[in-house]
Design a protein around this motif. Sequence first.
Motif, PDB file in Angstrom:
ATOM      1  N   HIS A   1      22.581  46.975  39.741  1.00  0.00           N
ATOM      2  CA  HIS A   1      24.033  47.169  39.725  1.00  0.00           C
ATOM      3  C   HIS A   1      24.541  47.322  38.295  1.00  0.00           C
ATOM      4  N   VAL A   2      24.068  46.433  37.422  1.00  0.00           N
ATOM      5  CA  VAL A   2      24.499  46.467  36.017  1.00  0.00           C
ATOM      6  C   VAL A   2      24.040  47.768  35.364  1.00  0.00           C
TER       7      VAL A   2
ATOM      8  N   HIS B   1      26.155  50.576  36.480  1.00  0.00           N
ATOM      9  CA  HIS B   1      27.449  50.488  35.804  1.00  0.00           C
ATOM     10  C   HIS B   1      27.359  51.115  34.412  1.00  0.00           C
ATOM     11  N   MET B   2      26.256  50.824  33.711  1.00  0.00           N
ATOM     12  CA  MET B   2      26.073  51.376  32.367  1.00  0.00           C
ATOM     13  C   MET B   2      25.884  52.894  32.413  1.00  0.00           C
TER      14      MET B   2
ATOM     15  N   GLU C   1      27.075  54.854  34.681  1.00  0.00           N
ATOM     16  CA  GLU C   1      28.416  55.403  34.987  1.00  0.00           C
ATOM     17  C   GLU C   1      29.220  55.559  33.701  1.00  0.00           C
ATOM     18  N   GLN C   2      29.130  54.544  32.816  1.00  0.00           N
ATOM     19  CA  GLN C   2      29.881  54.605  31.560  1.00  0.00           C
ATOM     20  C   GLN C   2      29.383  55.742  30.669  1.00  0.00           C
TER      21      GLN C   2
ATOM     22  N   ILE D   1      28.011  58.510  31.742  1.00  0.00           N
ATOM     23  CA  ILE D   1      28.485  59.765  32.348  1.00  0.00           C
ATOM     24  C   ILE D   1      29.937  60.018  31.926  1.00  0.00           C
ATOM     25  N   THR D   2      30.743  58.964  31.969  1.00  0.00           N
ATOM     26  CA  THR D   2      32.150  59.105  31.581  1.00  0.00           C
ATOM     27  C   THR D   2      32.269  59.599  30.141  1.00  0.00           C
TER      28      THR D   2
END
Lengths: 221, 116
Positions: free
Chosen positions: B85-86, B89-90, B92-93, B95-96
């Motif tokens: 999950h972590v 999340h990283m 995803e960041q 990609i942003t």
Amino acid sequence: MFIAIVPAYNEASTVGAVVKSLLPHVDRVLVVDDGSTDQTSSFAKEAGAFVIRHGLNRGQGAALETGHVYARQIGAEYVLHFDADGQFSVDDIAPSLSALQEANADVLFGSRYKTRMAKARVPWTKRYILRPLAQIVDRLFGAVKLSDAHNGFRMFTKKALDTISISHDGMAHASEIPALVKKHGLLYIEVPVSVTYHEYGQRMVSGIVVVKDLLLGRFSR
Amino acid sequence: MIIFQLLFFLFSFFAIGTVIKRRKDTLLSNNGTLFWMLFWILADVVVFMPNSTTVFANALGIGRGADVIIYIALAIIFFVLFRLHVKLHMIEQHITRIVRDDAIGTMQDTESQTKK
């Protein structure tokens, strides 16, 4: 320069009117189109906004931070966060800017609970269930005490803009910003702003996602 | 040797082979290789000597060896799930960040072309 940042995702039906209503009150309107699949970008441009378009939908927090990066690049002195769905009133902008300058504060948070008409305008589930829960969560994650942290109407000075960097892509940014204000010792004020509800807005499920994002955010940096 | 033990041994043999291959391809660290090798060897020991877990369970105050396995497996699964999950999340960041840089770059290109 006073710049309004309008994060927008599939808001073609309202974004044009919002941009036109904002233009007389700020120096520049920046619409951050968060990967919309409709004509949000073209309608915003036609209405007179500068448009930055995300190739992928990344969430409201990500769109706001993209606006911040742009605002820093052009040396904006004041930044306004304003929703694209037309729920805020441009009549609140000038009094808010004056209040921010008079208080010599760094950040201004709009609050729908500070208006006289709050009871009539805010759905009771928001007032008595979601808001208290959100306040508990915000305090647990180190936010300053606010009556309406999840209100999208905010103003930043250049100092706040340079200090606050939003790392949460989704709606958790609304809890992150007050936490960063506290962390960096920024001065803040809360002013009443009117909110017109077109849709219900955030629901309980969104709240659970916010808590999940805040928790994971603690472990990923 | 019962059929399950034979099948499990063959599977663990295949799993250890995969671990060695991953190490050779430098996709696995030394610690990772050591962990997975020990894991499969230990799993073989437990499958061939089921009573060995009972000794361990009794030492911990748990009645049955199978229960110890379930508790440990659950703890490991939850830990791995959390780490995934972590990690997600990283990612995803990241990609942003790429999407943001691309969006601002495209806007600046358009602005400079308009000025020309």
